[in-house]
Write a protein that holds these residues in place. Structure first.
Motif, PDB file in Angstrom:
ATOM      1  N   GLU A  51       0.840  -1.193   0.000  1.00  0.00           N
ATOM      2  CA  GLU A  51       0.000   0.000   0.000  1.00  0.00           C
ATOM      3  C   GLU A  51       0.876   1.244   0.000  1.00  0.00           C
ATOM      4  N   CYS A  52       0.575   2.164  -0.914  1.00  0.00           N
ATOM      5  CA  CYS A  52       1.249   3.473  -0.906  1.00  0.00           C
ATOM      6  C   CYS A  52       0.447   4.398   0.008  1.00  0.00           C
ATOM      7  N   ASN A  53       1.131   5.033   0.905  1.00  0.00           N
ATOM      8  CA  ASN A  53       0.435   5.931   1.834  1.00  0.00           C
ATOM      9  C   ASN A  53       0.870   7.379   1.655  1.00  0.00           C
ATOM     10  N   ALA A  54       1.277   7.711   0.432  1.00  0.00           N
ATOM     11  CA  ALA A  54       1.748   9.076   0.199  1.00  0.00           C
ATOM     12  C   ALA A  54       0.612  10.043  -0.090  1.00  0.00           C
ATOM     13  N   CYS A  55      -0.595   9.528  -0.283  1.00  0.00           N
ATOM     14  CA  CYS A  55      -1.741  10.425  -0.452  1.00  0.00           C
ATOM     15  C   CYS A  55      -2.992   9.662  -0.036  1.00  0.00           C
ATOM     16  N   PRO A  56      -4.116  10.340   0.072  1.00  0.00           N
ATOM     17  CA  PRO A  56      -5.320   9.685   0.602  1.00  0.00           C
ATOM     18  C   PRO A  56      -5.862   8.564  -0.274  1.00  0.00           C
ATOM     19  N   VAL A  57      -5.386   8.436  -1.503  1.00  0.00           N
ATOM     20  CA  VAL A  57      -5.895   7.374  -2.380  1.00  0.00           C
ATOM     21  C   VAL A  57      -5.496   5.995  -1.840  1.00  0.00           C
ATOM     22  N   LEU A  58      -4.324   5.912  -1.210  1.00  0.00           N
ATOM     23  CA  LEU A  58      -3.844   4.666  -0.601  1.00  0.00           C
ATOM     24  C   LEU A  58      -3.884   3.505  -1.596  1.00  0.00           C
ATOM     25  N   CYS A  59      -3.225   3.681  -2.728  1.00  0.00           N
ATOM     26  CA  CYS A  59      -3.204   2.634  -3.760  1.00  0.00           C
ATOM     27  C   CYS A  59      -2.608   1.343  -3.205  1.00  0.00           C
ATOM     28  N   GLN A  60      -3.200   0.242  -3.596  1.00  0.00           N
ATOM     29  CA  GLN A  60      -2.606  -1.062  -3.327  1.00  0.00           C
ATOM     30  C   GLN A  60      -1.940  -1.497  -4.623  1.00  0.00           C
ATOM     31  N   ILE A  61      -0.633  -1.543  -4.607  1.00  0.00           N
ATOM     32  CA  ILE A  61       0.130  -1.681  -5.853  1.00  0.00           C
ATOM     33  C   ILE A  61       0.738  -3.078  -5.940  1.00  0.00           C
ATOM     34  N   SER A  62       0.459  -3.751  -7.057  1.00  0.00           N
ATOM     35  CA  SER A  62       1.018  -5.085  -7.284  1.00  0.00           C
ATOM     36  C   SER A  62       2.485  -4.990  -7.674  1.00  0.00           C
ATOM     37  N   THR A  66       2.889   0.495 -11.136  1.00  0.00           N
ATOM     38  CA  THR A  66       2.934   1.809 -10.510  1.00  0.00           C
ATOM     39  C   THR A  66       1.575   2.132  -9.916  1.00  0.00           C
ATOM     40  N   GLY A  67       1.565   3.106  -8.996  1.00  0.00           N
ATOM     41  CA  GLY A  67       0.304   3.583  -8.438  1.00  0.00           C
ATOM     42  C   GLY A  67      -0.404   4.488  -9.427  1.00  0.00           C
ATOM     43  N   ALA A  68      -1.570   4.957  -9.023  1.00  0.00           N
ATOM     44  CA  ALA A  68      -2.420   5.697  -9.953  1.00  0.00           C
ATOM     45  C   ALA A  68      -1.796   6.988 -10.441  1.00  0.00           C
ATOM     46  N   CYS A  69      -0.869   7.548  -9.696  1.00  0.00           N
ATOM     47  CA  CYS A  69      -0.296   8.833 -10.102  1.00  0.00           C
ATOM     48  C   CYS A  69       0.993   8.662 -10.874  1.00  0.00           C
ATOM     49  N   ASP A  70       1.434   7.420 -11.081  1.00  0.00           N
ATOM     50  CA  ASP A  70       2.682   7.136 -11.804  1.00  0.00           C
ATOM     51  C   ASP A  70       3.922   7.587 -11.049  1.00  0.00           C
ATOM     52  N   ARG A  71       3.786   7.991  -9.807  1.00  0.00           N
ATOM     53  CA  ARG A  71       4.959   8.500  -9.090  1.00  0.00           C
ATOM     54  C   ARG A  71       5.571   7.451  -8.177  1.00  0.00           C
ATOM     55  N   TYR A  72       4.807   6.439  -7.824  1.00  0.00           N
ATOM     56  CA  TYR A  72       5.284   5.392  -6.919  1.00  0.00           C
ATOM     57  C   TYR A  72       5.057   4.033  -7.576  1.00  0.00           C
ATOM     58  N   ALA A  73       5.891   3.074  -7.169  1.00  0.00           N
ATOM     59  CA  ALA A  73       5.772   1.739  -7.755  1.00  0.00           C
ATOM     60  C   ALA A  73       6.148   0.698  -6.713  1.00  0.00           C
ATOM     61  N   THR A 476      -0.013  14.789 -10.486  1.00  0.00           N
ATOM     62  CA  THR A 476      -1.407  14.739 -10.044  1.00  0.00           C
ATOM     63  C   THR A 476      -1.626  13.504  -9.187  1.00  0.00           C
ATOM     64  N   VAL A 477      -2.683  13.542  -8.424  1.00  0.00           N
ATOM     65  CA  VAL A 477      -3.230  12.338  -7.803  1.00  0.00           C
ATOM     66  C   VAL A 477      -4.705  12.301  -8.187  1.00  0.00           C
ATOM     67  N   PRO A 478      -5.277  11.093  -8.221  1.00  0.00           N
ATOM     68  CA  PRO A 478      -6.620  10.993  -8.790  1.00  0.00           C
ATOM     69  C   PRO A 478      -7.744  11.362  -7.832  1.00  0.00           C
ATOM     70  N   THR A 479      -7.460  12.130  -6.810  1.00  0.00           N
ATOM     71  CA  THR A 479      -8.573  12.504  -5.903  1.00  0.00           C
ATOM     72  C   THR A 479      -9.675  13.368  -6.530  1.00  0.00           C
TER      73      THR A 479
END
Ligand code: SF4
Length: 546
Positions: A51-62, A66-73, A476-479
């Motif tokens: 789980e990425c916790n860098a923004c409220p989206v809290l992507c669960q990344i396989s 990458t996460g939804a914002c393309d900034r984390y993987a 961006t983040v997808p919020t």
């Protein structure tokens, strides 16, 4: 030139809260990385996800995604930052080693490696920007980088972070007198309303684009298109717009605007009245009358105070429109893309005629626009009808002089963001003290090293010219919301006094060697760019020390 706003382009991938990215791209894209510690795994999360916790989206990344914002993987079970932290160096661009990949914006750095910059670890001329620095979520964590340095023997602190901005917009100044659309008209991108035409300024039309209302107050599609438009505009890419009841536009920060498919060349020298004032003496003796056609104020030389001061005799020319003061007329025509920002293409359309008691056959008349792009020379015949004639060289030179005095037409894009909210908790436990210190000019605010103007009044509302920021400074983040870099610089004493996170202060050497605090010793992936020569150096000297 590629441009955003073309419906054929690939839309930005968006995932729902808690979902993994779905467009099939993987994290194997080579690129600079910052390693981060993943959030604790939730019980419902698949074992190959983090789980990425860098923004409220809290992507669960396989793994490998990458996460939804393309900034984390997710790289082999570790959360990594895909792009490097951008540093600025006082070295000018020419002196940076172009064979060094770290100094090239379009060159990536091997996955997981520290970038081989040519900067010295102890180089006091390095400045850490918020670009790639990551953000903090929840907000009570200290900012990713709180960096100590020395300036002229004064201990300094720079708090560096990426802000996630819902309250943000772009103010766009378009240097043209052409009619773009009525004030308050909707501005659209990909058919969605993303802003409006706002109050025109001297020689420029103004747009207000983006903002919280379009990001979050409309449909999901409106929010997504607005967010993607803002990302492209902030990152200095071309964006296509249409204005209800007006023109189509292509806008790119720092480039000439394209209005209805035509690249704008000149910003007008002034309104019609100002042009009369500037050039009256140069016309004296060469003309009997000059009309400067302008959508705002059309000027008539012999009636204008400038002509009267020169002792010029009235010509008897009668002009359409509403007289404001002698020689200055409003509303001679409708707004448009013709002469002087009006809709006319034959300048005589605004001439009602000549007073036969005053005018004489053979009188010489120049009609010219405020940019000099349109000009026509007439002589009155025996019936006092203006007839086109060859323009004398002396008059032509004055028309060329008008053009010479026009500045190149540009589109200027200013980012406006509200940093007075939870972002402040990354700097201090008592956020209002940061706000007060900024207002007291104890703290300098920069965005990606570019000077930011802080609006008076409440909050920390910053405004910055994106042309002075490094390329690709926004995310961006997808919020949906925009991610923008921000840095607060002050003396150590000021930081202590505002309740700063002193435990999180580190030297530049420590930052370079260890990355963000929570990386547990991973080297920092970074890219060093030459500071924009238009920006002050050092970029972050508080006004009271500057
Ligand atoms: S959108 Fe980006 S920052 Fe937010 S949780 Fe997902 S990967 Fe992390």
């Amino acid at each position: 030139m590629s441009s955003y706003g073309n419906p054929a382009m690939t839309e930005h991938t968006k995932v729902d809260f808690g979902a993994e990215r779905v467009d099939g791209e993987t994290a194997s894209t080579p690129g600079p990385t910052v390693l981060e510690k993943a959030a604790p795994r939730s019980e419902r999360m698949a074992t190959n996800k983090i789980e990425c916790n860098a923004c409220p989206v809290l992507c669960q990344i396989s793994e490998g995604r990458t996460g939804a914002c393309d900034r984390y993987a997710n790289a082999q079970g570790r959360l990594i930052r895909v792009d490097p932290v951008v540093f600025l160096s006082r070295a000018d661009a020419a002196s940076l080693d172009k064979t060094n990949p770290a100094n090239l914006t379009d060159t990536t750095i091997e996955f997981g490696a520290a970038s081989p910059t040519q900067d010295s670890l102890a180089d006091p001329s390095l400045f850490v920007t918020g670009i790639g620095a990551s953000s903090t979520y929840p907000d009570y964590k200290p900012a990713p980088f709180i960096v100590a340095s020395k300036r002229d023997d004064v201990d300094m602190i720079t708090v560096v972070t990426e802000g996630i901005f819902s309250y943000c917009s772009f103010k766009v100044k378009i240097d043209t007198d052409r009619f773009l659309g009525p004030e308050q008209s909707n501005v659209r991108c990909q058919g969605e309303i993303v802003g409006h035409v706002t109050t025109a300024e001297y020689g420029s039309q103004m747009l207000s684009l983006g903002g919280v209302h379009h990001l979050t107050g409309g449909s999901k599609k409106e929010g997504r298109v607005t967010c993607d438009m803002m990302l492209a505009l902030g990152n200095k890419q071309a964006v296509e717009f249409t204005i209800d009841g007006g023109a189509s536009l292509v806008i790119r920060a720092g480039a000439a605007p394209i209005v209805d498919g035509v690249e704008e060349q000149r910003m007008r020298v002034g309104c019609g009245s100002a042009t009369i004032g500037i050039f009256a003496k140069q016309w004296f003796d060469h003309v009997d009358e000059v009309v400067v056609v302008d959508d705002h104020i059309t000027g008539v030389l012999t009636e204008h105070q400038a002509g009267r001061c020169l002792g010029m005799a009235r010509s008897g020319l009668k002009i359409r429109g509403r007289k404001s003061t002698p020689g200055r007329y409003f509303q001679v025509a409708n707004p448009g893309t013709g002469w002087g920002g009006t809709d006319i293409h034959d300048p005589l359309a605004i001439v009602e005629g000549f007073d036969p008691a005053v005018a004489k056959p053979g009188m010489r008349l120049l009609m010219v626009s405020t940019t000099g792009e349109h000009a026509q020379w007439y002589e009155l015949d025996h019936d006092l009808v203006p007839r086109i004639a060859a323009m004398p060289d002396a008059v032509r030179r004055t028309v060329e002089r008008i053009g010479e005095n026009c500045e190149p037409s540009l589109a200027t894009v200013l980012f406006l963001g509200g940093a007075g909210g939870s972002l402040r908790a990354g700097a201090t436990e008592n956020p209002v003290l940061l706000t007060r210190a900024i207002k007291q000019k104890l703290v300098n605010v920069t965005c990606g090293g570019a000077p930011a103007y802080v609006w008076p009044g409440g909050g920390i509302t910053v405004m910055v010219d994106v042309s002075r920021m490094p390329d690709h400074a926004f995310g961006t983040v997808p919020t949906p919301a925009l991610v923008a870099p921000i840095e607060f610089t002050m003396t150590y004493d000021a930081y202590r006094d505002l309740g700063g996170h002193l435990d999180a202060v580190r030297s530049l050497e420590s930052v370079l060697a260890n990355g963000p605090d929570h990386t547990e010793g991973a080297p920092l992936a970074r890219r060093t760019l030459a500071s924009n020569p238009d920006n002050p150096w050092p970029p972050a000297m508080p006004p009271m020390l500057g």
